[in-house]
Design an enzyme around this catalytic site. Structure first.
Site, PDB file in Angstrom:
ATOM      1  N   GLU A   1       7.879   1.475   4.876  1.00  0.00           N
ATOM      2  CA  GLU A   1       7.296   0.154   5.761  1.00  0.00           C
ATOM      3  C   GLU A   1       7.533  -1.197   5.073  1.00  0.00           C
ATOM      4  O   GLU A   1       7.246  -1.339   3.878  1.00  0.00           O
ATOM      5  CB  GLU A   1       5.708   0.325   5.869  1.00  0.00           C
ATOM      6  CG  GLU A   1       5.149  -0.727   6.654  1.00  0.00           C
ATOM      7  CD  GLU A   1       3.727  -0.496   7.249  1.00  0.00           C
ATOM      8  OE1 GLU A   1       3.057   0.179   6.350  1.00  0.00           O
ATOM      9  OE2 GLU A   1       3.113  -1.233   7.889  1.00  0.00           O
TER      10      GLU A   1
ATOM     11  N   HIS B   1       0.871  -1.150   0.135  1.00  0.00           N
ATOM     12  CA  HIS B   1       0.051   0.300   0.041  1.00  0.00           C
ATOM     13  C   HIS B   1       0.848   1.231  -0.151  1.00  0.00           C
ATOM     14  O   HIS B   1       1.929   1.308   0.340  1.00  0.00           O
ATOM     15  CB  HIS B   1      -1.033   0.024   1.115  1.00  0.00           C
ATOM     16  CG  HIS B   1      -0.569  -0.077   2.452  1.00  0.00           C
ATOM     17  ND1 HIS B   1       0.018  -1.170   3.202  1.00  0.00           N
ATOM     18  CD2 HIS B   1       0.190   1.020   3.383  1.00  0.00           C
ATOM     19  CE1 HIS B   1       0.437  -1.036   4.208  1.00  0.00           C
ATOM     20  NE2 HIS B   1       0.617   0.382   4.486  1.00  0.00           N
TER      21      HIS B   1
ATOM     22  N   HIS C   1       3.986   7.217   3.680  1.00  0.00           N
ATOM     23  CA  HIS C   1       4.777   6.058   3.535  1.00  0.00           C
ATOM     24  C   HIS C   1       4.368   4.930   2.484  1.00  0.00           C
ATOM     25  O   HIS C   1       3.151   5.282   2.141  1.00  0.00           O
ATOM     26  CB  HIS C   1       5.039   5.305   5.024  1.00  0.00           C
ATOM     27  CG  HIS C   1       4.014   4.424   5.455  1.00  0.00           C
ATOM     28  ND1 HIS C   1       2.819   5.018   6.261  1.00  0.00           N
ATOM     29  CD2 HIS C   1       3.237   3.261   4.908  1.00  0.00           C
ATOM     30  CE1 HIS C   1       1.836   3.987   6.647  1.00  0.00           C
ATOM     31  NE2 HIS C   1       2.125   3.047   5.614  1.00  0.00           N
TER      32      HIS C   1
END
Ligand code: CO
Length: 134
Positions: free
Chosen positions: A130, A7, A79
């Site tokens: 991430e 994502h 992020h």
């Protein structure tokens, strides 16, 4: 080491306003909001054919997203999350190459119920990355 993009997360002040803009301006399909109190955020998901975008609204002033919005008053890219096949091996590679992990180097359970860690943005092209156990 890294796999698919899981994502892309964008910080916003108001999920309702942001969701309406994504629906009206680009025809996005936007999910109903979900609250993740442990992570201090309320989230909607925007489905793309090859991944998803998450819009993050802080639940309160203590949320990490609230601090981000203080520095970035228009909101913006927060992020990018990548799946990795072996999060511990990824962590060890990061540490061995001098990159810092935010917080504890032990993976935490992320908003999707899987172990995650965050790489210090200063150690990877100025963007928070991430890594999530696939
Ligand atoms: Co994320």
């Amino acid at each position: 080491m890294i796999g698919s993009i899981n994502h892309i997360a964008i910080a916003v002040h108001d999920l309702g306003v942001a969701s309406a803009h994504w629906r009206e301006r680009v025809g996005a399909v936007v999910s109903a909001p979900q609250r993740f109190p442990k992570h201090g955020v309320k989230v909607v998901f925007i489905a793309a054919s090859n991944g998803k975008v998450e819009l993050l609204e802080p639940l309160d002033d203590k949320s990490p997203i609230a601090k981000f919005l203080e520095r970035n008053p228009d909101g913006g890219l927060h992020h990018i999350c990548f799946d990795v096949p072996d999060l511990i091996a990824s962590r060890d590679q990061l540490l061995a190459t001098g990159a810092r992990i935010l917080g504890s180097p032990d993976p935490k359970i992320g908003a999707h119920g899987k172990p995650v860690l965050f790489i210090h943005p200063k150690d990877l092209t100025g963007t928070l990355i991430e890594l999530q156990q696939a």
